[in-house]
Design a protein around this motif. Structure first.
Motif, PDB file in Angstrom:
ATOM      1  N   LEU A  40       0.880  -1.163   0.000  1.00  0.00           N
ATOM      2  CA  LEU A  40       0.000   0.000   0.000  1.00  0.00           C
ATOM      3  C   LEU A  40       0.916   1.212   0.000  1.00  0.00           C
ATOM      4  N   ILE A  41       1.037   1.861  -1.159  1.00  0.00           N
ATOM      5  CA  ILE A  41       1.894   3.046  -1.272  1.00  0.00           C
ATOM      6  C   ILE A  41       1.047   4.277  -0.976  1.00  0.00           C
ATOM      7  N   VAL A  42       1.541   5.090  -0.044  1.00  0.00           N
ATOM      8  CA  VAL A  42       0.828   6.310   0.345  1.00  0.00           C
ATOM      9  C   VAL A  42       1.786   7.493   0.308  1.00  0.00           C
ATOM     10  N   PRO A  43       1.242   8.713   0.177  1.00  0.00           N
ATOM     11  CA  PRO A  43       2.100   9.894   0.305  1.00  0.00           C
ATOM     12  C   PRO A  43       2.739   9.903   1.699  1.00  0.00           C
ATOM     13  N   LEU A  44       3.941  10.401   1.800  1.00  0.00           N
ATOM     14  CA  LEU A  44       4.643  10.450   3.081  1.00  0.00           C
ATOM     15  C   LEU A  44       3.837  11.187   4.142  1.00  0.00           C
ATOM     16  N   THR A  45       3.045  12.159   3.743  1.00  0.00           N
ATOM     17  CA  THR A  45       2.226  12.918   4.691  1.00  0.00           C
ATOM     18  C   THR A  45       1.113  12.074   5.311  1.00  0.00           C
ATOM     19  N   GLY A  88       7.200   8.789  -1.126  1.00  0.00           N
ATOM     20  CA  GLY A  88       6.099   8.177  -0.390  1.00  0.00           C
ATOM     21  C   GLY A  88       6.580   7.107   0.559  1.00  0.00           C
ATOM     22  N   MET A  89       5.636   6.353   1.091  1.00  0.00           N
ATOM     23  CA  MET A  89       5.944   5.230   1.968  1.00  0.00           C
ATOM     24  C   MET A  89       5.136   4.032   1.483  1.00  0.00           C
ATOM     25  N   ASP A  90       5.775   2.887   1.455  1.00  0.00           N
ATOM     26  CA  ASP A  90       5.125   1.645   1.056  1.00  0.00           C
ATOM     27  C   ASP A  90       4.951   0.803   2.316  1.00  0.00           C
ATOM     28  N   VAL A  91       3.714   0.516   2.649  1.00  0.00           N
ATOM     29  CA  VAL A  91       3.386  -0.161   3.896  1.00  0.00           C
ATOM     30  C   VAL A  91       2.873  -1.563   3.583  1.00  0.00           C
TER      31      VAL A  91
END
Length: 128
Positions: A40-45, A88-91
């Protein structure tokens, strides 16, 4: 919606803001297959590290752009900075507590990453 997650030993905890219905990617590249990562890739914010900053270590390979972050105690990679979306961040949704049930899983051909990486570029763009 806000999701809570952690590594196995719970020394590293985090929170992610994402839609109620999650669209996640199941990559077939060598590292994702071996770690069972569902992306699940999300914006870093939209990502907040709640605890365990000092308990994290990084692993890099190939180009060194992706920062594969893992817990020094239990070895779980709950999230990382992806090469496709370094902003971004991938969770790993498998690290959410509890595991979400409202999601669509889409196969991603990471074995042929160079041909397919552009399909992921939009995922770290904030929709604020």
């Amino acid at each position: 919606m806000k999701y809570q997650g952690s590594c196995h030993c719970k020394k590293v905890t985090f929170e992610v803001e994402a839609p109620d219905h999650l669209e996640v990617d199941d990559c077939n590249c060598s590292i994702c297959v071996k770690t069972g990562f569902l992306h699940l890739i999300v914006p870093l914010t939209k990502f907040t590290l709640l605890s365990g900053h000092h308990n994290l270590s990084n692993y890099t390979f190939n180009t060194g752009v992706a920062q594969h972050t893992f817990c020094k105690t239990c070895g779980i990679k709950a999230f990382y900075t992806p090469r496709s979306n370094p902003d971004g961040m991938d969770v790993n949704i498998r690290c959410f507590d509890p595991l979400p049930s409202n999601m669509t899983v889409t196969p991603f051909d990471g074995v042929n990453w160079e041909k397919n990486a552009d399909d992921l570029a939009h995922k770290s763009v904030a929709d604020d």
